[in-house]
Structures are given as structure tokens and as C-alpha cells.
Scaffold this motif. Structure first.
Motif, PDB file in Angstrom:
ATOM      1  N   ARG A 164       0.834  -1.209   0.000  1.00  0.00           N
ATOM      2  CA  ARG A 164       0.000   0.000   0.000  1.00  0.00           C
ATOM      3  C   ARG A 164       0.872   1.262   0.000  1.00  0.00           C
ATOM      4  O   ARG A 164       0.621   2.206  -0.741  1.00  0.00           O
ATOM      5  CB  ARG A 164      -0.924  -0.015   1.215  1.00  0.00           C
ATOM      6  CG  ARG A 164      -1.932   1.114   1.218  1.00  0.00           C
ATOM      7  CD  ARG A 164      -2.818   1.050   2.438  1.00  0.00           C
ATOM      8  NE  ARG A 164      -3.671  -0.126   2.431  1.00  0.00           N
ATOM      9  CZ  ARG A 164      -4.639  -0.353   3.301  1.00  0.00           C
ATOM     10  NH1 ARG A 164      -4.870   0.514   4.268  1.00  0.00           N
ATOM     11  NH2 ARG A 164      -5.373  -1.435   3.235  1.00  0.00           N
ATOM     12  N   LYS A 176       2.538   9.437  -5.749  1.00  0.00           N
ATOM     13  CA  LYS A 176       3.026  10.776  -5.391  1.00  0.00           C
ATOM     14  C   LYS A 176       4.170  11.186  -6.321  1.00  0.00           C
ATOM     15  O   LYS A 176       4.219  12.310  -6.806  1.00  0.00           O
ATOM     16  CB  LYS A 176       3.502  10.770  -3.938  1.00  0.00           C
ATOM     17  CG  LYS A 176       4.015  12.091  -3.446  1.00  0.00           C
ATOM     18  CD  LYS A 176       4.425  11.984  -1.986  1.00  0.00           C
ATOM     19  CE  LYS A 176       4.943  13.307  -1.463  1.00  0.00           C
ATOM     20  NZ  LYS A 176       5.351  13.195  -0.057  1.00  0.00           N
ATOM     21  N   ASP A 222       2.671   1.776  -3.328  1.00  0.00           N
ATOM     22  CA  ASP A 222       1.724   2.328  -4.302  1.00  0.00           C
ATOM     23  C   ASP A 222       1.531   3.833  -4.092  1.00  0.00           C
ATOM     24  O   ASP A 222       1.510   4.612  -5.049  1.00  0.00           O
ATOM     25  CB  ASP A 222       0.374   1.620  -4.217  1.00  0.00           C
ATOM     26  CG  ASP A 222       0.428   0.183  -4.713  1.00  0.00           C
ATOM     27  OD1 ASP A 222       1.423  -0.191  -5.376  1.00  0.00           O
ATOM     28  OD2 ASP A 222      -0.519  -0.576  -4.430  1.00  0.00           O
ATOM     29  N   ARG A 223       1.398   4.238  -2.827  1.00  0.00           N
ATOM     30  CA  ARG A 223       1.210   5.667  -2.531  1.00  0.00           C
ATOM     31  C   ARG A 223       2.434   6.480  -2.929  1.00  0.00           C
ATOM     32  O   ARG A 223       2.312   7.568  -3.490  1.00  0.00           O
ATOM     33  CB  ARG A 223       0.922   5.871  -1.047  1.00  0.00           C
ATOM     34  CG  ARG A 223      -0.464   5.466  -0.658  1.00  0.00           C
ATOM     35  CD  ARG A 223      -0.711   5.775   0.803  1.00  0.00           C
ATOM     36  NE  ARG A 223      -2.001   5.259   1.228  1.00  0.00           N
ATOM     37  CZ  ARG A 223      -2.435   5.290   2.463  1.00  0.00           C
ATOM     38  NH1 ARG A 223      -1.683   5.815   3.422  1.00  0.00           N
ATOM     39  NH2 ARG A 223      -3.617   4.804   2.778  1.00  0.00           N
TER      40      ARG A 223
END
Length: 199
Positions: free
Chosen positions: A48, A56, A51-52
Motif C-alpha cells: 500500500r 506521489k 503504491d502511494r
């Protein structure tokens, strides 16, 4: 989502109760999680957070088409739509410049060194080059055009800091060579006055 991340280091912390954080440290990604997480929770949260981070970073590295659209929005918002570039693209051939433009064809190039910097810094670099499409020099009219950008001084300071740390000799003005530095200091809104160079 897959990532070409060379190394992921998971750091468990007893003090961390509910939060998870991630950041890049050179070629490694550090993910900090609570010590109580199971291995399954660790795998879930690492993915997770990767992915963030990727999302970004993608926002901070827009495509050339996205740069052009960004420039058009900035022109509308801060320059009354008067600067209309024909193209805006990333370039790794900017030398010590943050950006440059060609007045004849209205093309703008932004240094790949700006990739990953905060969006408001990228906006300043793009706006600086857009303003050059309207005024080639750094006179008072040029700086008046940029004065509506609320993060003007902050962005210039950010670029100055990056240049200082990298030891490149750059300064906070995107398309300017070192020889223009004295002129910029004389004409920039920071000085508040125009000098003839006499001491």
C-alpha cells in the motif's frame, strides 16, 4: 501495481501504535510499521505504501503533455492567458538552468532536475519561462508579471537551497546563467531597488 524498487527496508517500532509511513532513502524505500503487525499486515501495508509513494512521485513527474496542460492553466491563472507555449517538455540538456524557452517558436524546456520537487516549485519554473514568452529580460515588467504567484519568493529560495546543497552555483531563477546573477539581484523584487552597479 508493480514497482522497480531495488530494496525495501521494513522498520518495526514499539512506539508506533497505528501509523505507517514510507519514504525513499537513496535507492532504498523505508517503511515504518507498528511492531505488533503480523507478516500479512506487513506485506499489505508495504505494498500500500509503495503504491502511494509511486503515485506521489508520478504527480511530481508529469509527462510532457501534462506539463503543457499545466503551463496553460498557469498562464490562465497568473498571466491572463497571454503566454501560450507551443510545447513544454522535460530536458536533461539544461546545464545549470532550471528551464529555458525559445521565443521564436514558443517552446519551453524544463530541466529534469526539477522532477520530484514540490509542485509549487515546478509551477514557479514553468511560470518563469511563460513570463519570458512575454518579456525576454528580467526587468521590472517581468517581475511584475510573476508577482501574482503567491509562492514566488518561497520557490526561488527553495531552488537557491537546492543549488547550494548540490554546489552547482545555480540560483533561484530558472533560465539564467551565472553571469546574470548580479543583474538579477539588482532587479529582483527582493532588493526593492534598481542599482546602477556603482558602489
Amino acid at each position: 501495481m508493480t514497482h522497480d524498487t531495488p530494496a525495501v527496508e521494513v522498520r518495526r517500532s514499539r512506539r508506533r501504535k497505528r501509523t505507517v509511513s514510507a519514504y525513499r532513502d537513496g535507492d532504498r524505500t523505508i517503511v515504518a510499521i507498528p511492531a505488533r503487525f503480523s507478516r500479512a499486515q506487513e506485506r499489505e501495508w508495504v505494498q500500500r505504501m509503495l503504491d502511494r509513494l509511486a503515485a506521489k512521485e508520478q504527480r511530481r513527474r508529469p509527462s510532457d503533455d501534462e506539463l503543457l496542460e499545466r503551463a496553460r492553466r498557469l498562464s490562465e491563472r497568473y498571466l491572463d492567458g497571454r503566454a501560450q507555449p507551443s510545447s513544454v517538455r522535460w530536458s536533461d540538456r539544461q546545464g545549470k538552468r532550471w528551464g529555458s524557452c525559445t521565443l521564436i517558436d514558443g517552446s519551453i524546456r524544463i530541466s529534469t532536475r526539477v522532477q520530484g520537487m514540490p509542485g509549487w516549485v515546478l509551477d514557479y519554473v514553468v511560470l518563469h519561462e511563460l513570463a519570458h514568452l512575454l518579456h525576454a529580460n528580467h526587468g521590472p515588467t517581468f517581475w511584475n508579471l510573476l508577482s501574482t504567484y503567491p509562492r514566488l519568493e518561497r520557490a526561488r529560495g527553495f531552488l537557491d537551497g537546492v543549488s547550494f546543497e548540490r554546489g552547482t552555483g545555480d540560483h533561484g531563477d530558472p533560465g539564467d546563467d551565472e553571469q546574470d546573477e548580479d543583474l538579477l539581484d539588482e532587479l529582483s523584487p527582493r532588493s526593492g531597488a534598481v542599482s546602477d552597479g556603482a558602489a
